[in-house]
Scaffold this motif. Sequence first.
Motif, PDB file in Angstrom:
ATOM      1  N   ILE A  80     -17.944  12.636  34.764  1.00  7.31           N
ATOM      2  CA  ILE A  80     -17.444  10.752  35.373  1.00  7.31           C
ATOM      3  C   ILE A  80     -17.278  10.778  36.532  1.00  7.31           C
ATOM      4  CG2 ILE A  80     -15.687   9.063  35.464  1.00  7.31           C
ATOM      5  CD1 ILE A  80     -13.990  10.545  32.615  1.00  7.31           C
ATOM      6  N   MET A  81     -17.812  11.994  37.649  1.00  9.69           N
ATOM      7  CA  MET A  81     -17.943  12.005  38.773  1.00  9.69           C
ATOM      8  C   MET A  81     -19.526  11.294  38.732  1.00  9.69           C
ATOM      9  SD  MET A  81     -15.632  10.499  39.486  1.00  9.69           S
ATOM     10  CE  MET A  81     -15.910   9.669  40.867  1.00  9.69           C
ATOM     11  N   VAL A  82     -20.082  12.134  38.032  1.00  9.91           N
ATOM     12  CA  VAL A  82     -21.792  12.056  38.153  1.00  9.91           C
ATOM     13  C   VAL A  82     -22.331  11.021  38.026  1.00  9.91           C
ATOM     14  CG1 VAL A  82     -23.723  12.541  37.469  1.00  9.91           C
ATOM     15  CG2 VAL A  82     -22.280  14.203  38.153  1.00  9.91           C
ATOM     16  N   VAL A  83     -21.436  10.002  36.639  1.00 11.61           N
ATOM     17  CA  VAL A  83     -22.402   8.618  36.666  1.00 11.61           C
ATOM     18  C   VAL A  83     -21.996   7.714  37.458  1.00 11.61           C
ATOM     19  CG1 VAL A  83     -21.714   6.974  35.278  1.00 11.61           C
ATOM     20  CG2 VAL A  83     -21.511   9.024  34.337  1.00 11.61           C
ATOM     21  N   PHE A  84     -20.356   8.077  38.423  1.00 10.35           N
ATOM     22  CA  PHE A  84     -19.909   7.115  39.445  1.00 10.35           C
ATOM     23  C   PHE A  84     -21.404   7.504  40.290  1.00 10.35           C
ATOM     24  CE2 PHE A  84     -15.895   6.219  37.317  1.00 10.35           C
ATOM     25  CZ  PHE A  84     -15.655   4.252  38.198  1.00 10.35           C
ATOM     26  N   LEU A  85     -21.190   8.716  40.743  1.00  8.11           N
ATOM     27  CA  LEU A  85     -22.266   8.502  41.885  1.00  8.11           C
ATOM     28  C   LEU A  85     -23.671   8.170  41.009  1.00  8.11           C
ATOM     29  CD1 LEU A  85     -22.045  11.869  42.904  1.00  8.11           C
ATOM     30  CD2 LEU A  85     -21.350  10.161  44.491  1.00  8.11           C
ATOM     31  N   PHE A  86     -23.909   8.196  39.731  1.00  5.68           N
ATOM     32  CA  PHE A  86     -25.728   7.174  39.136  1.00  5.68           C
ATOM     33  C   PHE A  86     -25.653   5.539  39.767  1.00  5.68           C
ATOM     34  CE2 PHE A  86     -27.136  11.033  37.157  1.00  5.68           C
ATOM     35  CZ  PHE A  86     -28.698  10.708  37.808  1.00  5.68           C
ATOM     36  N   VAL A  87     -24.260   5.223  39.226  1.00  2.00           N
ATOM     37  CA  VAL A  87     -24.408   3.873  39.578  1.00  2.00           C
ATOM     38  C   VAL A  87     -24.415   3.447  41.037  1.00  2.00           C
ATOM     39  CG1 VAL A  87     -22.788   2.068  39.043  1.00  2.00           C
ATOM     40  CG2 VAL A  87     -23.189   3.927  37.607  1.00  2.00           C
ATOM     41  N   ILE A  88     -23.143   4.274  41.731  1.00  2.00           N
ATOM     42  CA  ILE A  88     -23.715   3.847  43.227  1.00  2.00           C
ATOM     43  C   ILE A  88     -24.641   3.918  43.893  1.00  2.00           C
ATOM     44  CG2 ILE A  88     -22.490   4.547  45.542  1.00  2.00           C
ATOM     45  CD1 ILE A  88     -20.085   5.136  43.996  1.00  2.00           C
ATOM     46  N   MET A  89     -25.406   5.128  43.208  1.00  2.00           N
ATOM     47  CA  MET A  89     -26.944   5.227  43.927  1.00  2.00           C
ATOM     48  C   MET A  89     -27.900   4.026  43.469  1.00  2.00           C
ATOM     49  SD  MET A  89     -26.909   7.888  46.087  1.00  2.00           S
ATOM     50  CE  MET A  89     -25.727   8.855  45.578  1.00  2.00           C
ATOM     51  N   LEU A  90     -27.465   3.370  42.155  1.00  2.00           N
ATOM     52  CA  LEU A  90     -28.634   2.991  41.582  1.00  2.00           C
ATOM     53  C   LEU A  90     -28.370   1.655  42.606  1.00  2.00           C
ATOM     54  CD1 LEU A  90     -27.981   3.037  37.379  1.00  2.00           C
ATOM     55  CD2 LEU A  90     -30.445   3.468  39.131  1.00  2.00           C
TER      56      LEU A  90
END
Lengths: 100, 168
Positions: free
Chosen positions: B68-78
């Motif tokens: 879940i946190m990887v998805v969060f970080l991906f969205v933050i980076m995107l």
Amino acid sequence: MAEANHYLALAAVLFAIGLAGVVARRNILVVFMCIELMLNAANLTFLAFARAQGTMQGHAIAFFVIAVAAAEAAVGLAIVIAVFRTRGTLWMDEGSSLKG
Amino acid sequence: MADRAELLVFWILAVPLLVSAMGVVVSRNPVNAAVCLVAAFFFLAGIYLLLVAHLVAFLQVLVYAGAIMVVFLFVIMLLAVREENLKEARLKTMQWAGIAGAAGVAVVVAQAIEASGRMPWKTVSPEFGTVRAVGRLLFTQYLLPFEATSVLLLVAIVGAVVVAKQRI
């Protein structure tokens, strides 16, 4: 003394921190993270009661909560991306067209 | 003696947990908030181990801190998130009221815990909380919710793609 009360109090404080974050922060990503905190506080309560009762039903419920949180994160972040694409912002106050 | 050791480990884990949870709420940069949240999940996994919930503790690390946190970080980076500046982050009256409400929730629940008296641990079998025991429970008593969860995850995957994709 080892008892459930400590864990329940910890869960209550964790839930309150998450709730304060949800109402105080305006960045929708941080609001999502605070919702995850609140879900975790609920999980902690389930597990503390499971340990106090000596039954494992709480573990099964915690498993389902984790699965629901994963689904919620996937759909919620997709909505964040869609909103960002149309409005170009992550601020919750900007998305108020449904307010009337 | 074992009780005192458990309480000590509880505090060693609980204090950093609350600090990192506060870090999620107060940090200005969403990346910092996400890293604080990962730390909070790890401390929480430790507390789950203390509660003899081995399977849930491992799921916490794998699913929450991992997926879940990887998805969060991906969205933050995107989304190339900017830092909040102070003017925008100034708290309005409504938000102060909300924070007071959250503190009220904590006080009320603490009172309820206080009023319900001590809840000492029951002695549990060595199987308690293991993959075998929880898995047996999931595949017998909770079979229907378990299968419904798989449908839920499928719907979430399809829904996420439909919502996030520009043109299907």
